[in-house]
Design a protein around this motif. Structure first.
Motif, PDB file in Angstrom:
ATOM      1  N   PRO A 127       0.413  -1.727   0.277  1.00 40.25           N
ATOM      2  CA  PRO A 127       0.054  -0.072   0.810  1.00 40.25           C
ATOM      3  C   PRO A 127       0.532   1.517   0.270  1.00 40.25           C
ATOM      4  CG  PRO A 127       0.081  -1.320   1.984  1.00 40.25           C
ATOM      5  CD  PRO A 127       0.246  -1.564   1.117  1.00 40.25           C
ATOM      6  N   TYR A 128       2.626   1.056   0.427  1.00 43.43           N
ATOM      7  CA  TYR A 128       3.153   2.128   0.653  1.00 43.43           C
ATOM      8  C   TYR A 128       4.507   1.571   1.084  1.00 43.43           C
ATOM      9  CZ  TYR A 128       1.416   1.480   5.424  1.00 43.43           C
ATOM     10  OH  TYR A 128       0.928   1.426   6.398  1.00 43.43           O
ATOM     11  N   ILE A 129       5.203   2.383   0.734  1.00 45.73           N
ATOM     12  CA  ILE A 129       6.957   2.117   1.738  1.00 45.73           C
ATOM     13  C   ILE A 129       7.190   3.743   2.260  1.00 45.73           C
ATOM     14  CG2 ILE A 129       9.277   1.965  -0.186  1.00 45.73           C
ATOM     15  CD1 ILE A 129       7.766   0.507  -1.878  1.00 45.73           C
ATOM     16  N   PRO A 130       7.741   3.285   3.187  1.00 39.37           N
ATOM     17  CA  PRO A 130       8.103   1.632   3.947  1.00 39.37           C
ATOM     18  C   PRO A 130       7.010   1.232   4.604  1.00 39.37           C
ATOM     19  CG  PRO A 130       9.596   3.403   4.728  1.00 39.37           C
ATOM     20  CD  PRO A 130       8.636   4.643   4.037  1.00 39.37           C
ATOM     21  N   VAL A 131       6.624  -0.388   4.721  1.00 36.96           N
ATOM     22  CA  VAL A 131       5.786  -0.385   4.853  1.00 36.96           C
ATOM     23  C   VAL A 131       5.992  -0.724   6.403  1.00 36.96           C
ATOM     24  CG1 VAL A 131       5.102  -2.349   2.338  1.00 36.96           C
ATOM     25  CG2 VAL A 131       7.093  -2.913   4.789  1.00 36.96           C
ATOM     26  N   ASP A 132       4.449  -0.963   7.678  1.00 36.73           N
ATOM     27  CA  ASP A 132       5.305  -0.904   8.474  1.00 36.73           C
ATOM     28  C   ASP A 132       4.134  -2.054   9.253  1.00 36.73           C
ATOM     29  OD1 ASP A 132       2.046   0.576   8.754  1.00 36.73           O
ATOM     30  OD2 ASP A 132       3.140   2.535   8.612  1.00 36.73           O
ATOM     31  N   GLU A 133       3.703  -1.536  10.727  1.00 40.13           N
ATOM     32  CA  GLU A 133       1.949  -2.153  10.669  1.00 40.13           C
ATOM     33  C   GLU A 133       0.880  -2.054  10.824  1.00 40.13           C
ATOM     34  OE1 GLU A 133       6.431  -2.223  13.212  1.00 40.13           O
ATOM     35  OE2 GLU A 133       5.265  -1.609  12.418  1.00 40.13           O
ATOM     36  N   GLU A 134       0.711  -0.811  10.686  1.00 41.58           N
ATOM     37  CA  GLU A 134      -0.314   0.172  10.683  1.00 41.58           C
ATOM     38  C   GLU A 134      -1.191  -1.042   9.048  1.00 41.58           C
ATOM     39  OE1 GLU A 134      -1.129   1.645  13.075  1.00 41.58           O
ATOM     40  OE2 GLU A 134       0.471   1.448  13.558  1.00 41.58           O
ATOM     41  N   TYR A 135      -1.555  -1.519   8.721  1.00 37.80           N
ATOM     42  CA  TYR A 135      -2.153  -2.221   7.670  1.00 37.80           C
ATOM     43  C   TYR A 135      -2.310  -3.464   7.643  1.00 37.80           C
ATOM     44  CZ  TYR A 135       1.306  -4.198   4.598  1.00 37.80           C
ATOM     45  OH  TYR A 135       2.200  -4.535   4.005  1.00 37.80           O
ATOM     46  N   GLU A 136      -3.960  -3.845   7.289  1.00 37.50           N
ATOM     47  CA  GLU A 136      -4.533  -5.567   7.912  1.00 37.50           C
ATOM     48  C   GLU A 136      -3.066  -6.958   7.008  1.00 37.50           C
ATOM     49  OE1 GLU A 136      -5.434  -8.431   9.096  1.00 37.50           O
ATOM     50  OE2 GLU A 136      -6.247  -6.920   9.532  1.00 37.50           O
ATOM     51  N   PRO A 246       7.011   1.885  -9.274  1.00 31.60           N
ATOM     52  CA  PRO A 246       6.554   3.205  -9.541  1.00 31.60           C
ATOM     53  C   PRO A 246       5.334   3.865  -9.516  1.00 31.60           C
ATOM     54  CG  PRO A 246       6.807   1.385 -11.476  1.00 31.60           C
ATOM     55  CD  PRO A 246       6.508   1.145 -10.354  1.00 31.60           C
ATOM     56  N   ASN A 247       4.216   3.148  -9.011  1.00 29.83           N
ATOM     57  CA  ASN A 247       3.234   3.757  -8.860  1.00 29.83           C
ATOM     58  C   ASN A 247       3.158   3.568  -7.402  1.00 29.83           C
ATOM     59  OD1 ASN A 247       2.160   3.630 -11.348  1.00 29.83           O
ATOM     60  ND2 ASN A 247       1.931   1.159 -11.273  1.00 29.83           N
ATOM     61  N   VAL A 248       3.315   3.188  -6.829  1.00 32.13           N
ATOM     62  CA  VAL A 248       2.945   3.165  -5.258  1.00 32.13           C
ATOM     63  C   VAL A 248       3.687   3.992  -3.866  1.00 32.13           C
ATOM     64  CG1 VAL A 248       3.938   1.601  -2.688  1.00 32.13           C
ATOM     65  CG2 VAL A 248       3.468   0.857  -5.004  1.00 32.13           C
ATOM     66  N   ARG A 249       3.424   4.887  -3.319  1.00 30.36           N
ATOM     67  CA  ARG A 249       3.569   5.815  -2.670  1.00 30.36           C
ATOM     68  C   ARG A 249       4.867   5.679  -2.069  1.00 30.36           C
ATOM     69  NH1 ARG A 249       0.899   8.252   2.173  1.00 30.36           N
ATOM     70  NH2 ARG A 249      -0.594   6.229   2.383  1.00 30.36           N
ATOM     71  N   VAL A 250       5.587   6.882  -1.360  1.00 29.67           N
ATOM     72  CA  VAL A 250       6.621   6.476  -0.742  1.00 29.67           C
ATOM     73  C   VAL A 250       6.003   7.962   0.330  1.00 29.67           C
ATOM     74  CG1 VAL A 250       9.010   7.040  -0.222  1.00 29.67           C
ATOM     75  CG2 VAL A 250       8.473   5.559  -2.533  1.00 29.67           C
ATOM     76  N   LEU A 261      11.388  -1.965   5.388  1.00 28.38           N
ATOM     77  CA  LEU A 261      10.327  -2.586   6.389  1.00 28.38           C
ATOM     78  C   LEU A 261      10.583  -1.461   7.269  1.00 28.38           C
ATOM     79  CD1 LEU A 261      11.554  -5.876   5.430  1.00 28.38           C
ATOM     80  CD2 LEU A 261       9.539  -5.735   4.474  1.00 28.38           C
ATOM     81  N   GLY A 262       9.575  -0.704   7.958  1.00 30.08           N
ATOM     82  CA  GLY A 262      10.029  -0.336   8.806  1.00 30.08           C
ATOM     83  C   GLY A 262      10.067  -0.197  10.081  1.00 30.08           C
ATOM     84  N   ILE A 263      11.601   0.055  10.611  1.00 32.22           N
ATOM     85  CA  ILE A 263      11.308  -0.375  11.617  1.00 32.22           C
ATOM     86  C   ILE A 263      11.376   0.862  12.403  1.00 32.22           C
ATOM     87  CG2 ILE A 263      12.425  -2.345  11.704  1.00 32.22           C
ATOM     88  CD1 ILE A 263      15.224  -0.856  11.775  1.00 32.22           C
ATOM     89  N   ASP A 264      10.429   1.494  12.722  1.00 29.69           N
ATOM     90  CA  ASP A 264      10.173   2.767  13.592  1.00 29.69           C
ATOM     91  C   ASP A 264       9.770   2.630  14.790  1.00 29.69           C
ATOM     92  OD1 ASP A 264      11.231   4.182  11.489  1.00 29.69           O
ATOM     93  OD2 ASP A 264       9.864   5.548  10.680  1.00 29.69           O
TER      94      ASP A 264
END
Length: 282
Positions: A127-136, A246-250, A261-264
């Motif tokens: 859904p976006y980059i970086p990915v995180d734990e917020e989406y299903e 190219p079509n993914v929101r950063v 791979l979001g580690i925040d």
């Protein structure tokens, strides 16, 4: 702490056992294979609930109970066994470990979930980059489906017991130093490692995350992406994302080799701080 650790003979497990023991913890390795000379090894079929609860509760002169459980034991990747075998082994093992810990009153559990729940191999764009734990979660294989179900089970068990703490560590592709010699080969094809957004986790940093999940355990369920701070590539992260997705929101300006791979969350809540990089070791 006194820790029962399943799968301590595996790739991450061996490093985790050594790391935790070096940090002063007593660790027992519950696994189907191991060295008899290691008095911390307890031969255990994790799919057999009776064996699991018995091994965690205490074994003769080995130990008389533990403070925490780390569950790493599983078929560790898709495609290693038929789907039905993967589902049966991994689901039963995790239920056995969680249920045994609950019945014995153990309130700290950290276990290996997986980056695969994020949508690997990303044949469908993230859904976006970086990915995180917020989406299903987006399981795309039987292996990742089990990881999804394990997380759901953990949430419900924590709902049943408000004092229980379960940390799902979504480990990236586990690497040890001898793996790093082949990393420069990845540069020849940017799509060869797009399946996990060019991520990895050094087993030593994975072990660090395990210990910090136990030490900072708070009641309830939490999932954390556990990856190294950089990618497996020499190219910039921004150029990789632009070419392959190219079509993914950063959602942020990416550092030169910053992980996608979001580690925040792991940094913020666990104090996770990756110390090792293939760039230092290769």
């Amino acid at each position: 702490m006194k820790i029962a650790l399943t799968g301590g003979s595996g790739k991450l497990g061996r490093v985790a056992v050594e790391y935790l023991r070096a940090s002063g913890h007593e660790v027992w390795n519950l696994d189907r294979v191991g060295e008899r000379a290691d008095r911390g090894f307890i031969l255990t079929d994790l799919t057999d609930y009776g064996q699991v609860i018995d091994a965690i509760a205490g074994v003769d002169d080995r130990h008389d109970g533990v403070d925490a459980v780390v569950h790493l034991g599983a078929l560790p990747a898709p495609g290693l066994a038929p789907d039905a075998a993967t589902f049966r082994n991994n689901m039963l093992a995790t239920h056995s470990v969680f249920q045994a810990a609950r019945r014995l009153g153990i309130k700290r559990i950290a276990y290996a979930s997986s980056e695969t729940v994020l949508g690997l191999p990303f044949d469908i764009d993230p859904p976006y980059i970086p990915v995180d734990e917020e989406y299903e979660t987006r399981p795309e294989s039987t292996y990742s489906l089990v990881k999804h179900l394990e997380e759901h089970m953990a949430r419900q068990l924590c709902r049943w017991d408000p004092e229980l703490s379960i940390s799902a560590l979504r480990f990236s592709n586990v690497m040890v130093p001898e793996d790093y010699r082949r990393f420069p080969q990845f540069d020849s094809d940017p799509r060869a490692r797009k399946w996990n957004l060019w991520g990895y986790i050094d087993a030593r940093d994975g072990a660090q995350a395990i210990e910090k999940a136990l030490l900072t355990a708070r009641p309830g369920f939490e999932a954390y992406i556990i990856a190294n701070a950089d990618t497996v590539m020499s190219r910039s992260s921004a150029s990789l994302a632009a070419e392959v997705f190219p079509n993914v929101r950063v959602t942020k300006e990416l550092g030169e080799h910053e992980t996608m791979l979001g580690i925040d969350k792991a940094r913020r809540l666990l104090g996770f701080d990756p110390q090792f990089s293939w760039r230092q070791e290769a």
